[in-house]
Design a protein around this motif. Structure first.
Motif, PDB file in Angstrom:
ATOM      1  N   ALA A   7       0.809  -1.213   0.000  1.00  0.00           N
ATOM      2  CA  ALA A   7       0.000   0.000   0.000  1.00  0.00           C
ATOM      3  C   ALA A   7       0.844   1.265   0.000  1.00  0.00           C
ATOM      4  O   ALA A   7       0.378   2.321  -0.396  1.00  0.00           O
ATOM      5  CB  ALA A   7      -0.927   0.008   1.205  1.00  0.00           C
ATOM      6  N   ARG A   8       2.055   1.158   0.472  1.00  0.00           N
ATOM      7  CA  ARG A   8       2.908   2.337   0.552  1.00  0.00           C
ATOM      8  C   ARG A   8       4.239   2.048  -0.131  1.00  0.00           C
ATOM      9  O   ARG A   8       4.679   0.893  -0.175  1.00  0.00           O
ATOM     10  CB  ARG A   8       3.164   2.717   2.019  1.00  0.00           C
ATOM     11  CG  ARG A   8       2.018   3.452   2.672  1.00  0.00           C
ATOM     12  CD  ARG A   8       1.942   4.873   2.168  1.00  0.00           C
ATOM     13  NE  ARG A   8       0.831   5.618   2.742  1.00  0.00           N
ATOM     14  CZ  ARG A   8      -0.378   5.697   2.196  1.00  0.00           C
ATOM     15  NH1 ARG A   8      -0.645   5.024   1.099  1.00  0.00           N
ATOM     16  NH2 ARG A   8      -1.328   6.420   2.761  1.00  0.00           N
ATOM     17  N   PRO A   9       4.883   3.086  -0.682  1.00  0.00           N
ATOM     18  CA  PRO A   9       6.132   2.838  -1.408  1.00  0.00           C
ATOM     19  C   PRO A   9       7.263   2.462  -0.460  1.00  0.00           C
ATOM     20  O   PRO A   9       7.220   2.743   0.733  1.00  0.00           O
ATOM     21  CB  PRO A   9       6.420   4.184  -2.072  1.00  0.00           C
ATOM     22  CG  PRO A   9       5.726   5.177  -1.229  1.00  0.00           C
ATOM     23  CD  PRO A   9       4.519   4.502  -0.686  1.00  0.00           C
ATOM     24  N   LEU A  10       8.248   1.802  -1.046  1.00  0.00           N
ATOM     25  CA  LEU A  10       9.442   1.417  -0.293  1.00  0.00           C
ATOM     26  C   LEU A  10      10.377   2.607  -0.167  1.00  0.00           C
ATOM     27  O   LEU A  10      11.098   2.760   0.796  1.00  0.00           O
ATOM     28  CB  LEU A  10      10.149   0.306  -1.065  1.00  0.00           C
ATOM     29  CG  LEU A  10      10.785  -0.823  -0.286  1.00  0.00           C
ATOM     30  CD1 LEU A  10       9.822  -1.360   0.719  1.00  0.00           C
ATOM     31  CD2 LEU A  10      11.225  -1.906  -1.255  1.00  0.00           C
ATOM     32  N   ARG A  11      10.345   3.448  -1.199  1.00  0.00           N
ATOM     33  CA  ARG A  11      11.213   4.618  -1.206  1.00  0.00           C
ATOM     34  C   ARG A  11      10.381   5.823  -1.604  1.00  0.00           C
ATOM     35  O   ARG A  11       9.582   5.751  -2.519  1.00  0.00           O
ATOM     36  CB  ARG A  11      12.366   4.440  -2.192  1.00  0.00           C
ATOM     37  CG  ARG A  11      13.014   3.086  -2.039  1.00  0.00           C
ATOM     38  CD  ARG A  11      14.242   2.991  -2.875  1.00  0.00           C
ATOM     39  NE  ARG A  11      15.294   3.797  -2.279  1.00  0.00           N
ATOM     40  CZ  ARG A  11      16.570   3.670  -2.617  1.00  0.00           C
ATOM     41  NH1 ARG A  11      16.929   2.836  -3.546  1.00  0.00           N
ATOM     42  NH2 ARG A  11      17.484   4.405  -2.027  1.00  0.00           N
ATOM     43  N   LEU A  12      10.603   6.908  -0.896  1.00  0.00           N
ATOM     44  CA  LEU A  12       9.842   8.128  -1.130  1.00  0.00           C
ATOM     45  C   LEU A  12      10.809   9.213  -1.567  1.00  0.00           C
ATOM     46  O   LEU A  12      11.848   9.417  -0.940  1.00  0.00           O
ATOM     47  CB  LEU A  12       9.132   8.536   0.163  1.00  0.00           C
ATOM     48  CG  LEU A  12       8.058   9.601   0.003  1.00  0.00           C
ATOM     49  CD1 LEU A  12       6.806   8.960  -0.580  1.00  0.00           C
ATOM     50  CD2 LEU A  12       7.738  10.250   1.337  1.00  0.00           C
ATOM     51  N   LEU A  13      10.437   9.901  -2.637  1.00  0.00           N
ATOM     52  CA  LEU A  13      11.311  10.978  -3.117  1.00  0.00           C
ATOM     53  C   LEU A  13      11.216  12.167  -2.174  1.00  0.00           C
ATOM     54  O   LEU A  13      10.146  12.488  -1.665  1.00  0.00           O
ATOM     55  CB  LEU A  13      10.908  11.391  -4.533  1.00  0.00           C
ATOM     56  CG  LEU A  13      11.241  10.357  -5.594  1.00  0.00           C
ATOM     57  CD1 LEU A  13      10.543  10.680  -6.894  1.00  0.00           C
ATOM     58  CD2 LEU A  13      12.740  10.274  -5.803  1.00  0.00           C
TER      59      LEU A  13
END
Lengths: 481, 254
Positions: free
Chosen positions: A385-391
């Motif tokens: 549901a959520r990214p592993l890496r966030l910019l």
């Protein structure tokens, strides 16, 4: 000599020996001085540089005592209580300090007394002596009232009243003097005489635990400095052990022969007591410094202090034979090692923050303490549901999407078009309206998409179509596993 | 586990200089939990060794393998690698089943400093897995650098992961080298994204043959699975790093 504008005239602020020999003195107007001696070499005064020089000197004076306070514009106060015997008595210490300062080209006036006021008065206006305790009144009596470190207008007022010396003041009744010139005058007098205590406020807090070493020969090589720090560290550790403490911050002060002072600070996650452990961290710190420590003609003294300590709780190994404690110690040693070498702020942990806005839901925290755990995200999908890496900052992308709130069909990212094969969304995330800096922010519609090539991206549309904007922009915010 | 892999592991241990008796310990290699892969790897990705992944999806695979192990987890990269590729995101990692409290990020200035930090981290016995991430093909991590990392990992006994953005054509001392690319996952039947899928190409393997698989990350079970129509176990001969005649090579370079 230096000059500055005082009131309407440019006046002399300080004069050198040659000028003094000609009879020029601070306070004289530059025009008058030039009338007497044409072609004077006058430079504008720089109070900032003077102040910086005084601070540098105060640093160098820490060689003699940790309690040093600058007494602007041109004085330094040293509290040598309990230090003088280390240097062969007060007279020998005064001589050594004077010699050291004269070597650097300063004109020195130096006096020692039992009170700050008395010592300052003697140094500026009286005899340069080491005054015995109890003789303050006798020594101060013949000095001019200006010696009491009072304002120029009070000095002028006292002079008008016929009071020239400190002795005159002492014989007068106190109440009328206080009424006329203010309580400050009487306080200064009492401080000089020692009836009121006047502590020196040091420039930095003096650590409770401190060891130092004066070297017979100045040392220049880095490993010699580290050797000395190891020995000092063992001594410091022994003292800390007696109190059940360990150092979590250490500061090494290196006194260079020419008076320059360098400070090295290290932090430790676990309390340190052993010199070799401290040595390792200082070696890391030295290796990681952007500009190397210039040894010049060498360091003559080294001080090691522990500004922060922590209680060391003895721990009982568990049934696993102490492997848990061992692992913890090994990890702490590693993080200290990395932190000392890389510098502050380079070791981070991920800590949760109470916010529903994705980029605010996490912060990069200092590595010192283990952060609280993250709550797993609400699972509204069979995929992540959520990214592993966030910019750090969302990247604008071009996207073709259905209006008003459909998922993107195609998108252009890094110069390439990607066809969207599957999409999940929208997940609508509104800005935090209660925060002042998000007033301009729009509602975001987040989509999880998979491109034809299998790339999984986390995109959002910035602004609700038709309500908040007519041309919503698309942003790439993160990478899903 | 076949007799062959057992013997092979024992030989590897002897070559490493470990006590023969210690080889009786339970293996602490990181298994995918997939017999097809683990068999080729001799039980899983070897602990105390360096493994190399090329492709942006590599970090996720490494995290998935390290999630179940106890001990600290270090993720080392230069500051601009984190800024460009995105910072590890706590909620996402927690969703993966990872205890984020174990994760430490090391923000280095450049690739050289990253390598230094990775070597120190891999040498530490308390670190379960070290991930070092390099920009581009990470050519700073050449044979010498990877050899150093391998030695450090052997000393520490943890998993060492070297992540490159793109495959590096030079030589490397890593025990296994992978190229990982995301591929479209199978439909989940509800129109959603479903489990992520990866094309895993094992281009070099000191313990056995190379190969290529498509694997899934099962989000609900938090484990790897083989995608249903799997590709052939063994890679076509062209993809093997060495001709069979050089099979002794892996033993010598240990």
């Amino acid at each position: 000599m230096t000059v500055a504008r005082v009131g309407n005239a440019t006046r002399l602020i300080a004069v050198d020996q040659a000028a003094a020999a000609l009879g020029l003195a601070p306070g004289l107007a530059l025009a008058d001085a030039e009338a007497m001696y044409p072609g004077l070499d006058a430079v504008p005064a720089d109070p900032g540089a003077d102040r910086a020089l005084l601070e540098d000197l105060a640093d160098a004076m820490e060689l003699w005592t940790p309690l040093v306070a600058p007494d602007p514009p041109d004085g330094l106060l040293l509290d040598i209580t309990g230090c003088a015997h280390l240097f062969g008595g007060e007279a020998a210490m005064a001589g050594a300090i004077r010699r050291r300062l004269m070597e650097r080209g300063f004109a020195v006036r130096l006096a020692s007394a039992a009170t700050v006021g008395c010592a300052a008065a003697l140094a500026r206006h009286g005899a340069e002596i080491v005054a015995a305790a109890g003789r303050e009144a006798a020594l101060l009596a013949p000095l001019p009232v200006a010696a009491l470190r009072i304002g120029a207008e009070i000095v002028a007022g006292l002079r008008d009243a016929g009071l020239e010396t400190v002795g005159d003041l002492m014989t007068r009744p106190r109440a009328p003097l206080a009424a006329r010139f203010g309580a400050g005058l009487m306080r200064r007098l009492d401080q000089a005489l020692g009836t009121v205590d006047e502590p020196i406020s040091p420039r930095r807090p003096v650590p409770d635990h401190m060891v130092e070493r004066r070297l017979m020969e100045p040392i220049q090589r880095e490993d010699h400095v580290l050797d000395a720090l190891t020995l000092l560290g063992d001594g410091l550790g022994a003292r800390l052990t007696l109190e059940g403490l360990g150092a979590t911050r250490l500061e090494a002060v290196l006194f260079r022969v020419d008076g320059a002072v360098r400070r090295l600070a290290i932090g430790a996650g676990r309390p340190l007591r052993r010199g070799d452990e401290m040595r390792r961290l200082f070696a890391d710190r030295l290796a990681g410094l952007a500009e190397p420590v210039e040894a010049g003609f060498g360091f003559e003294a080294i001080r090691l202090s522990a500004p922060e300590t922590r209680r060391v709780e003895p721990r009982q190994p568990g049934f696993d034979g102490g492997t848990a404690i061992e692992a913890e110690t090994a990890l702490a040693a590693l993080t200290d090692h990395l932190a000392a070498r890389l510098g502050p702020g380079r070791l981070r942990r991920l800590a949760p923050r109470d916010s529903h806005v994705p980029e605010r839901a996490m912060q990069l925290a200092e590595a010192a303490a283990a952060p609280p755990p993250f709550a797993p995200p609400d699972q509204d999908s069979l995929g992540p549901a959520r990214p592993l890496r966030l910019l750090e900052r969302a990247v604008p992308v071009e996207a073709l999407a259905e209006v008003p709130d459909g998922p993107p069909r195609r998108l252009r990212w890094q110069g390439e078009w990607h066809d969207v094969r599957r999409a999940e969304g929208p997940e609508r995330i509104a800005p935090e309206w209660w925060r002042a800096d998000t007033e301009e922010a729009a509602t975001r519609d987040y989509f999880r998409i998979e491109t034809a090539a299998g790339l999984r991206l986390w995109l959002y549309r910035d602004g609700l179509y038709g309500r908040e904007t007519d041309r919503p922009r698309w942003y790439l915010h993160g990478f899903l596993p | 586990m076949t007799l062959q892999t057992l013997l092979r592991r024992r030989i590897a241990r002897i070559e490493r200089g470990d006590d023969i008796r210690s080889s009786c310990r339970a293996p602490d290699d990181a298994a995918f939990g997939l017999p097809a892969l683990d068999g080729v790897l001799g039980g899983g990705l070897a602990a105390g060794a360096l493994h190399e992944f090329a492709g942006a999806a590599g970090a996720g695979i490494g995290l998935g393998l390290a999630a179940g192990r106890s001990g600290a987890l270090l993720w080392i990269a230069a500051g601009d690698v984190f800024r460009r590729g995105g910072w590890p995101y706590g909620p996402g990692l927690a969703g993966l089943g990872l205890d984020v409290g174990r994760l430490l990020l090391v923000v280095a200035r450049d690739a050289v400093e990253s390598l230094w930090a990775a070597e120190e981290a891999m040498r530490c016995k308390a670190v379960a897995a070290t991930i070092i991430e390099l920009a581009g093909d990470g050519r700073t991590a050449d044979l010498t650098a990877t050899r150093r990392l391998s030695l450090a990992a052997r000393e520490g006994g943890g998993l060492g992961f070297l992540m490159r953005e793109r495959p590096f054509l030079g030589t490397s001392a890593a025990v296994t080298r992978w190229t990982v690319a995301p591929v479209p996952g199978p439909a989940d039947g509800w129109g959603g994204l479903g489990d992520p899928a990866f094309d895993m190409r094992l281009t070099r393997n000191r313990r056995g043959p190379a190969g290529r698989w498509t694997i899934l990350w099962r989000c609900d079970e938090r484990r790897f699975a083989l995608a249903a129509p799997s590709l052939d176990l063994a890679a076509p001969p062209a993809e093997r790093p060495h001709p069979p005649a050089a099979a002794l090579g892996w033993r010598r370079a240990g």
